[in-house]
Write a protein that holds these residues in place. Structure first.
Motif, PDB file in Angstrom:
ATOM      1  N   PHE A  22       3.956  -0.773   8.103  1.00 55.97           N
ATOM      2  CA  PHE A  22       5.209  -0.222   7.583  1.00 55.97           C
ATOM      3  C   PHE A  22       5.011  -0.029   6.085  1.00 55.97           C
ATOM      4  O   PHE A  22       4.536  -0.942   5.392  1.00 55.97           O
ATOM      5  N   VAL A  23       5.395   1.142   5.581  1.00 58.49           N
ATOM      6  CA  VAL A  23       5.272   1.366   4.136  1.00 58.49           C
ATOM      7  C   VAL A  23       6.669   1.331   3.521  1.00 58.49           C
ATOM      8  O   VAL A  23       7.597   1.976   4.017  1.00 58.49           O
ATOM      9  N   LEU A  24       6.790   0.545   2.457  1.00 59.93           N
ATOM     10  CA  LEU A  24       8.077   0.403   1.770  1.00 59.93           C
ATOM     11  C   LEU A  24       8.170   1.383   0.603  1.00 59.93           C
ATOM     12  O   LEU A  24       7.328   1.377  -0.293  1.00 59.93           O
ATOM     13  N   ILE A  25       9.197   2.222   0.647  1.00 64.91           N
ATOM     14  CA  ILE A  25       9.452   3.120  -0.478  1.00 64.91           C
ATOM     15  C   ILE A  25      10.705   2.626  -1.183  1.00 64.91           C
ATOM     16  O   ILE A  25      11.769   2.481  -0.574  1.00 64.91           O
ATOM     17  N   SER A 179       8.270  -8.824  -3.098  1.00 62.22           N
ATOM     18  CA  SER A 179       7.558  -7.639  -3.539  1.00 62.22           C
ATOM     19  C   SER A 179       6.682  -7.968  -4.744  1.00 62.22           C
ATOM     20  O   SER A 179       7.147  -8.563  -5.706  1.00 62.22           O
ATOM     21  N   GLY A 180       5.421  -7.577  -4.660  1.00 65.33           N
ATOM     22  CA  GLY A 180       4.488  -7.815  -5.752  1.00 65.33           C
ATOM     23  C   GLY A 180       4.115  -9.280  -5.919  1.00 65.33           C
ATOM     24  O   GLY A 180       3.615  -9.685  -6.978  1.00 65.33           O
ATOM     25  N   ALA A 181       4.351 -10.085  -4.890  1.00 68.88           N
ATOM     26  CA  ALA A 181       4.074 -11.528  -4.987  1.00 68.88           C
ATOM     27  C   ALA A 181       2.597 -11.785  -5.323  1.00 68.88           C
ATOM     28  O   ALA A 181       1.725 -11.034  -4.892  1.00 68.88           O
ATOM     29  N   GLY A 205       4.791  -8.747   1.365  1.00 69.64           N
ATOM     30  CA  GLY A 205       4.754  -9.355   0.037  1.00 69.64           C
ATOM     31  C   GLY A 205       3.341  -9.638  -0.418  1.00 69.64           C
ATOM     32  O   GLY A 205       2.663 -10.493   0.136  1.00 69.64           O
ATOM     33  N   GLY A 206       2.882  -8.858  -1.407  1.00 68.77           N
ATOM     34  CA  GLY A 206       1.587  -9.139  -2.043  1.00 68.77           C
ATOM     35  C   GLY A 206       0.361  -8.777  -1.223  1.00 68.77           C
ATOM     36  O   GLY A 206      -0.743  -9.209  -1.541  1.00 68.77           O
ATOM     37  N   ILE A 207       0.528  -7.956  -0.174  1.00 67.45           N
ATOM     38  CA  ILE A 207      -0.648  -7.576   0.633  1.00 67.45           C
ATOM     39  C   ILE A 207      -1.254  -6.305   0.030  1.00 67.45           C
ATOM     40  O   ILE A 207      -0.578  -5.286  -0.100  1.00 67.45           O
ATOM     41  N   LYS A 208      -2.540  -6.389  -0.357  1.00 68.73           N
ATOM     42  CA  LYS A 208      -3.146  -5.224  -1.000  1.00 68.73           C
ATOM     43  C   LYS A 208      -4.624  -5.053  -0.673  1.00 68.73           C
ATOM     44  O   LYS A 208      -5.288  -4.199  -1.246  1.00 68.73           O
ATOM     45  N   ALA A 223       3.698  -6.557  12.405  1.00 71.24           N
ATOM     46  CA  ALA A 223       3.728  -5.458  11.432  1.00 71.24           C
ATOM     47  C   ALA A 223       3.562  -6.029  10.036  1.00 71.24           C
ATOM     48  O   ALA A 223       4.070  -7.115   9.727  1.00 71.24           O
ATOM     49  N   LEU A 224       2.820  -5.295   9.210  1.00 68.48           N
ATOM     50  CA  LEU A 224       2.680  -5.673   7.796  1.00 68.48           C
ATOM     51  C   LEU A 224       3.384  -4.614   6.956  1.00 68.48           C
ATOM     52  O   LEU A 224       3.280  -3.411   7.228  1.00 68.48           O
ATOM     53  N   VAL A 225       4.100  -5.101   5.922  1.00 65.94           N
ATOM     54  CA  VAL A 225       4.799  -4.188   5.018  1.00 65.94           C
ATOM     55  C   VAL A 225       4.007  -4.099   3.707  1.00 65.94           C
ATOM     56  O   VAL A 225       3.639  -5.122   3.124  1.00 65.94           O
ATOM     57  N   ILE A 226       3.761  -2.873   3.274  1.00 64.19           N
ATOM     58  CA  ILE A 226       3.046  -2.661   2.005  1.00 64.19           C
ATOM     59  C   ILE A 226       3.871  -1.731   1.125  1.00 64.19           C
ATOM     60  O   ILE A 226       4.299  -0.656   1.562  1.00 64.19           O
ATOM     61  N   GLY A 227       4.132  -2.156  -0.095  1.00 63.63           N
ATOM     62  CA  GLY A 227       4.932  -1.363  -1.024  1.00 63.63           C
ATOM     63  C   GLY A 227       4.274  -1.267  -2.391  1.00 63.63           C
ATOM     64  O   GLY A 227       3.817  -0.195  -2.812  1.00 63.63           O
ATOM     65  N   THR A 228       4.173  -2.406  -3.066  1.00 66.91           N
ATOM     66  CA  THR A 228       3.695  -2.432  -4.451  1.00 66.91           C
ATOM     67  C   THR A 228       2.311  -1.804  -4.608  1.00 66.91           C
ATOM     68  O   THR A 228       2.043  -1.129  -5.605  1.00 66.91           O
ATOM     69  N   PHE A 229       1.437  -2.021  -3.638  1.00 67.64           N
ATOM     70  CA  PHE A 229       0.083  -1.460  -3.702  1.00 67.64           C
ATOM     71  C   PHE A 229       0.123   0.041  -4.039  1.00 67.64           C
ATOM     72  O   PHE A 229      -0.607   0.506  -4.917  1.00 67.64           O
ATOM     73  N   LEU A 230       1.030   0.769  -3.346  1.00 67.95           N
ATOM     74  CA  LEU A 230       1.126   2.214  -3.599  1.00 67.95           C
ATOM     75  C   LEU A 230       1.860   2.508  -4.902  1.00 67.95           C
ATOM     76  O   LEU A 230       1.491   3.414  -5.638  1.00 67.95           O
ATOM     77  N   GLU A 231       2.908   1.697  -5.188  1.00 61.09           N
ATOM     78  CA  GLU A 231       3.646   1.893  -6.447  1.00 61.09           C
ATOM     79  C   GLU A 231       2.722   1.743  -7.649  1.00 61.09           C
ATOM     80  O   GLU A 231       2.885   2.399  -8.668  1.00 61.09           O
ATOM     81  N   LYS A 232       1.714   0.859  -7.513  1.00 53.17           N
ATOM     82  CA  LYS A 232       0.793   0.611  -8.633  1.00 53.17           C
ATOM     83  C   LYS A 232      -0.397   1.548  -8.611  1.00 53.17           C
ATOM     84  O   LYS A 232      -1.419   1.278  -9.253  1.00 53.17           O
TER      85      LYS A 232
END
Ligand code: GRG
Ligand code: 1GP
Ligand code: MG
Length: 250
Positions: A22-25, A179-181, A205-208, A223-232
């Motif tokens: 799952f990608v978090l926007i 987020s970004g943990a 949280g913090g998966i990159k 399911a794994l959620v990834i957000g910050t990785f793409l934001e950064k």
């Protein structure tokens, strides 16, 4: 909308793939065009859903626009991930209808839900009943949600909450490091929760990186959620490697 359409879709995805991405926007971070492009790109590499939300996202108009803008270009569901009632907007497919079970403030356990429920019905959003458990401290979700963070090294406490969630009829548990943990939820905690909980287990949280993703899926995450990785500025190519590993490595 057919009953439980998104939940049924996620379950069918799980039959094809070992676990889902799952990608978090965050509508506060990405603008309309960026979000729409990102959603298309991550659908191409096999993401199963787009989450839209943010712990401090209070601009409902902006969020509604982002959801609408993303929806046109993709087939995978858009699932709202609200940090408050302001996160309930039209045009998405479903909502993580979550209770922050380990909050010290009843607002985040039942009150925001009561305030948001009529809009969920009005907008025809499919509610996914979710126990949202904040692990550790110091993140936005932890602070805003007034969570009494479950210590990373106490998997049995997380498992007890997950079991309680199951007994309360919740079909989703979300283990959230924030987020970004700096540290992600440990595979050991995922494994312990997996033994206790029968439903759909989301971890974020913090998966990159590939190795972390693989270990969490092997431990039993659905399911794994990834957000910050793409934001950064993380690349889609690397996300694709992570997606591949998530989808095959249980
Ligand atoms: C069901 C309804 C209507 C509301 C639920 C309300 C609950 C339980 C909130 C939990 C507390 C909270 C603030 C959760 C945040 C969840 C979230 C969207 C996290 C992802 O956003 P971040 O990326 O952390 O946001 P920032 O970018 O602001 O850090
Ligand atoms: O932003 P990251 O660290 O990927 O975390 C995703 C999500 O679990 C945050 O709510
Ligand atoms: Mg964010």
């Amino acid at each position: 909308m057919t009953k439980n359409q998104v939940e049924t879709f996620l379950k069918s995805e799980l039959k094809k793939k070992n676990a889902l991405l799952f990608v978090l926007i965050d509508s506060e971070v990405s603008n309309l065009d960026e979000s729409a492009k990102l959603a298309k790109d991550v659908e191409k590499i096999g993401a199963s859903a787009i989450l839209v939300g943010g712990s401090s996202a209070t601009d409902q108009i902006e969020m509604a626009q982002v959801v609408k803008g993303i929806k046109k270009g993709i087939k995978i569901p858009i699932i709202l991930f609200p940090g408050n009632v302001t996160g309930v907007v039209p045009d998405a497919d479903a909502i993580l209808f979550s209770s922050l079970m380990n909050s010290e403030n009843p607002y985040f356990i039942t009150q925001a839900q009561a305030l948001g429920a009529p809009s969920v019905l009005k907008f025809g959003l499919e509610p996914l009943p979710t126990a949202y458990l904040v692990i550790g401290e110091g993140t936005s979700a932890w602070f805003v949600g007034a969570a009494r963070g479950i210590p990373f090294e106490k998997p049995k406490i997380a498992a007890a909450y997950a079991l309680a969630a199951q007994f309360l009829g919740m079909r989703f548990v979300y283990l959230e490091a924030g987020s970004g943990a700096k540290s992600n939820v440990t595979p050991e905690m995922v494994k312990t929760v997996r033994h206790a909980f029968n439903g759909f287990l989301i971890v974020g949280g913090g998966i990159k990186d590939v190795k972390t993703a693989e270990s969490l899926v092997k431990a039993g995450a659905d399911a794994l959620v990834i957000g910050t990785f793409l934001e950064k500025g993380g690349s889609i190519k690397k996300l694709q490697e992570i997606a591949k590993v998530i989808q095959r490595s249980k």
